[in-house]
Design an enzyme around this catalytic site. Structure first.
Site, mmCIF file in Angstrom:
data_model
loop_
_atom_site.group_PDB
_atom_site.id
_atom_site.type_symbol
_atom_site.label_atom_id
_atom_site.label_comp_id
_atom_site.label_asym_id
_atom_site.label_seq_id
_atom_site.Cartn_x
_atom_site.Cartn_y
_atom_site.Cartn_z
ATOM 1 N N ASP A 98 4.358 7.990 9.237
ATOM 2 C CA ASP A 98 3.972 6.909 8.436
ATOM 3 C C ASP A 98 2.436 7.312 8.452
ATOM 4 O OD1 ASP A 98 3.841 4.536 7.218
ATOM 5 O OD2 ASP A 98 4.776 3.476 8.533
ATOM 6 N N ARG A 132 -6.519 0.695 3.942
ATOM 7 C CA ARG A 132 -5.641 0.504 5.051
ATOM 8 C C ARG A 132 -5.847 2.184 5.715
ATOM 9 N NH1 ARG A 132 -1.257 -1.227 3.012
ATOM 10 N NH2 ARG A 132 0.047 0.606 2.676
ATOM 11 N N HIS A 180 -0.885 -8.495 6.793
ATOM 12 C CA HIS A 180 0.326 -8.056 7.691
ATOM 13 C C HIS A 180 -0.215 -7.752 9.110
ATOM 14 C CE1 HIS A 180 -1.709 -4.087 7.582
ATOM 15 N NE2 HIS A 180 -2.024 -4.189 6.053
ATOM 16 N N HIS A 211 4.358 -1.466 13.770
ATOM 17 C CA HIS A 211 5.810 -1.427 13.555
ATOM 18 C C HIS A 211 6.137 -0.504 14.734
ATOM 19 C CE1 HIS A 211 5.983 1.344 10.684
ATOM 20 N NE2 HIS A 211 5.223 0.677 10.157
ATOM 21 N N HIS A 226 3.029 -2.971 -0.867
ATOM 22 C CA HIS A 226 4.141 -1.941 -1.173
ATOM 23 C C HIS A 226 4.192 -1.524 -2.346
ATOM 24 C CE1 HIS A 226 6.359 -2.850 2.884
ATOM 25 N NE2 HIS A 226 5.051 -2.134 3.234
ATOM 26 N N ASP A 228 -0.154 5.906 1.168
ATOM 27 C CA ASP A 228 0.787 5.497 2.420
ATOM 28 C C ASP A 228 2.012 6.232 2.224
ATOM 29 O OD1 ASP A 228 2.425 4.381 4.419
ATOM 30 O OD2 ASP A 228 1.967 2.158 3.995
ATOM 31 N N HIS A 263 10.439 1.607 9.804
ATOM 32 C CA HIS A 263 10.311 0.198 10.682
ATOM 33 C C HIS A 263 11.709 0.439 11.666
ATOM 34 C CE1 HIS A 263 8.159 -1.561 6.779
ATOM 35 N NE2 HIS A 263 7.432 -0.765 7.458
ATOM 36 N N GLU A 320 -3.707 4.302 8.877
ATOM 37 C CA GLU A 320 -2.644 3.969 9.493
ATOM 38 C C GLU A 320 -2.050 5.395 10.216
ATOM 39 O OE1 GLU A 320 1.182 3.357 7.291
ATOM 40 O OE2 GLU A 320 2.296 2.476 9.131
ATOM 41 N N TYR A 358 -7.692 -6.147 2.295
ATOM 42 C CA TYR A 358 -7.550 -6.019 0.767
ATOM 43 C C TYR A 358 -8.070 -7.314 0.179
ATOM 44 C CZ TYR A 358 -3.856 -3.639 3.466
ATOM 45 O OH TYR A 358 -3.398 -2.973 4.341
ATOM 46 N N GLU A 380 -1.922 0.159 11.943
ATOM 47 C CA GLU A 380 -2.438 0.392 10.555
ATOM 48 C C GLU A 380 -3.063 -1.027 9.971
ATOM 49 O OE1 GLU A 380 1.056 -0.087 7.987
ATOM 50 O OE2 GLU A 380 2.424 -0.005 9.639
ATOM 51 N N ASP A 432 28.285 9.738 -12.077
ATOM 52 C CA ASP A 432 28.799 10.808 -11.082
ATOM 53 C C ASP A 432 27.447 11.412 -10.304
ATOM 54 O OD1 ASP A 432 27.910 12.305 -13.211
ATOM 55 O OD2 ASP A 432 29.783 13.339 -13.399
HETATM 56 N N1 GLY Z 1 4.904 2.405 4.925
HETATM 57 C C1 GLY Z 1 5.190 0.951 5.421
HETATM 58 C C2 GLY Z 1 4.713 0.794 6.294
HETATM 59 O O1 GLY Z 1 3.582 1.269 6.654
HETATM 60 O O2 GLY Z 1 5.111 -0.215 7.040
HETATM 61 MN MN MN Z 2 3.827 1.478 8.918
HETATM 62 MN MN MN Z 3 3.003 3.088 6.105
#
Ligand code: GLY
Ligand code: MN
Ligand code: MN
Length: 440
Positions: A271, A406, A350, A354, A243, A260, A361, A408, A388, A384, A39
């Site tokens: 983000d 990274r 990547h 986005h 991730h 991140d 996203h 961003e 890596y 971003e 619950d």
């Molecule tokens: N936090 C996920 C991305 O940077 O897309």
């Molecule tokens: Mn992002």
């Molecule tokens: Mn991110």
């Protein structure tokens, strides 16, 4: 608290209705409550499309928009007031609150929807809904349609066109208004403060979750209800897991930590990623990789402006990263050939960003008619780039392995270029080292 003003929701509904075909109806359900265990419920988060059109924060609600309807174009079905339930679970707007506080022209109890909604749909030619994204709601919708069909012999006219609402609504959501940018700036400001706090707290011997706690503290203190997505706090080789969310490893002297994370304000995401040395001082290898990523991000910013297309920023990062990796001897060959063969993807797998908005996203097409979308004022996106170096990459010297970086930031396209919303957290090597030194 900075939030989207009421009048903006009215404007959005009107803008959507102006784009709907004549004699049509749009129907959208609120997000369902998700059970966590037995619950216990997950923290409630309204569906982004529903929120965008209503600002109504409750579950068990349905928006109905009927352009041109004389007795009111905006009908909201919602929970009724209930003293017993409100004592346990909190206040409800009720149908009166839906009209008084949320601008509905008319409101009905959600428990009456099966009796009322078929009558509202009947006679409309076309139904807009988020087909396919909520199976249970799709089933209800067909039941309501079938109620009308079953009365066809009495002259009832069921609609014969069903249209995905996404195309209209998600294109609207892609262009951020001044009020939206203001809320996104606030989310960004709080998230910057959180990253600064985590940088200052960074010490060998702490855990990744120790830094996550600093983030959560700043998010909540700033008024955010929740992070916009699961925070990534990745130390050492974990920084190479894009991730990563386990967030329970020990921070080691000599390692980098990649965070991140961003909070959400009034359902708008931020983000941010920053990467820094746990002990406050970059090693030569860490610095070398970091400087390439930073330079690639700078190159990307220069490609974000009206009339530039979506992929230009990504292409800029690919070029800077590829030539940087060649200079360090991590890739061998001609830069143009390495780009053409996508050799950089072993290190940069990547895209450079986005859309960003109510969803981290965010919605919106990246291509139009098969071509990369051209950027326009008000579009919000992340930038971003990252490098890596897998811990088991046998093609590079040992000293490089396990380094993940990274960087961003969040930007909004302006007339001149772009506004960086997340400039409030340091990112040059010198500025990061200075901030961390001052906190020791
Ligand atoms: N936090 C996920 C991305 O940077 O897309
Ligand atoms: Mn992002
Ligand atoms: Mn991110």
């Amino acid at each position: 608290m900075i939030h989207i003003p009421r009048a903006e929701y009215t404007r959005r509904r009107k803008a959507l209705m102006a784009q709907m075909e004549p004699n049509s109806i749009a129907i959208l359900p609120a997000a369902a409550v998700a059970i966590r265990n037995r619950d216990v419920e997950h923290v409630y988060r309204q569906d982004s499309d529903f929120q965008y059109l209503s600002g109504f924060p409750e579950p068990e609600a349905v928006i109905v928009l009927m352009p041109g309807r004389q007795h009111g174009e905006y009908v909201l079905f919602c929970r009724e007031r209930n003293a017993e339930r409100e004592l346990w679970d909190g206040l409800r707007a009720g149908t009166e609150g839906a009209i008084r506080d949320f601008g509905a022209d008319d409101a009905f109890p959600i428990t009456d929807i099966d009796d009322i909604l078929p009558g509202l749909i009947e006679g409309r030619d076309r139904v807009y809904s988020a087909m396919g994204s909520n199976a249970e709601f799709d089933r209800h919708l067909m039941e309501w349609i079938n109620v009308i069909r079953s009365k066809a012999h009495l002259g009832a006219q069921p609609p014969n066109e069903f249209v995905a609402l996404d195309h209209l609504l998600h294109d609207m959501r892609l262009y951020k208004s001044a009020a939206e940018v203001k809320v996104m700036r606030e989310a960004a400001r709080i998230s910057c403060a959180a990253h600064v706090k985590a940088m200052q707290a960074s010490r060998a011997g702490l855990h990744e979750f120790s830094l996550e706690a600093e983030l959560d503290y700043e998010f909540r203190k700033g008024g955010a209800k929740m992070p916009a997505y699961g925070s990534i706090v990745a130390a050492g080789r974990n920084s190479c897991i894009l991730h990563y969310q386990q967030n329970d490893a020990v921070l080691k002297d000599g390692d980098l930590v990649l965070i991140d994370a961003g909070c959400e304000i009034d359902c708008y995401a931020s983000d941010i990623t920053r990467t820094w040395p746990v002990n406050g001082k970059f090693s030569p290898e860490q610095k070398a990789i970091y400087e390439i990523v930073l330079a690639s991000q700078e190159a990307a910013f220069a490609e974000i402006a009206p009339n530039k297309h979506w992929n230009q920023a990504h292409e800029a990062t690919v070029r800077v990263i590829t030539s940087g990796l060649v200079e360090l001897g991590l890739l061998q060959g001609e830069v143009d050939e390495l780009i053409a063969s996508e050799a950089y993807r072993a290190f940069y797998m990547h895209r450079a960003g986005h859309w960003l908005g109510m969803d981290v996203h965010d919605v919106g097409e990246y291509k139009v008619g098969g071509e990369w979308r051209v950027l326009e004022v008000g579009m919000a996106l992340t930038v971003e780039p990252g490098i890596y170096i897998a811990p088991d990459n046998q093609t590079v010297a040992k000293k490089w392995r396990g380094i993940g970086v990274r960087i961003e930031d969040d930007v909004v396209v302006t007339k001149q270029g772009c506004e960086i919303l997340t400039g409030g957290v340091p990112k040059t090597v010198a500025d990061i080292e200075a901030l961390m030194a001052a906190a020791r």
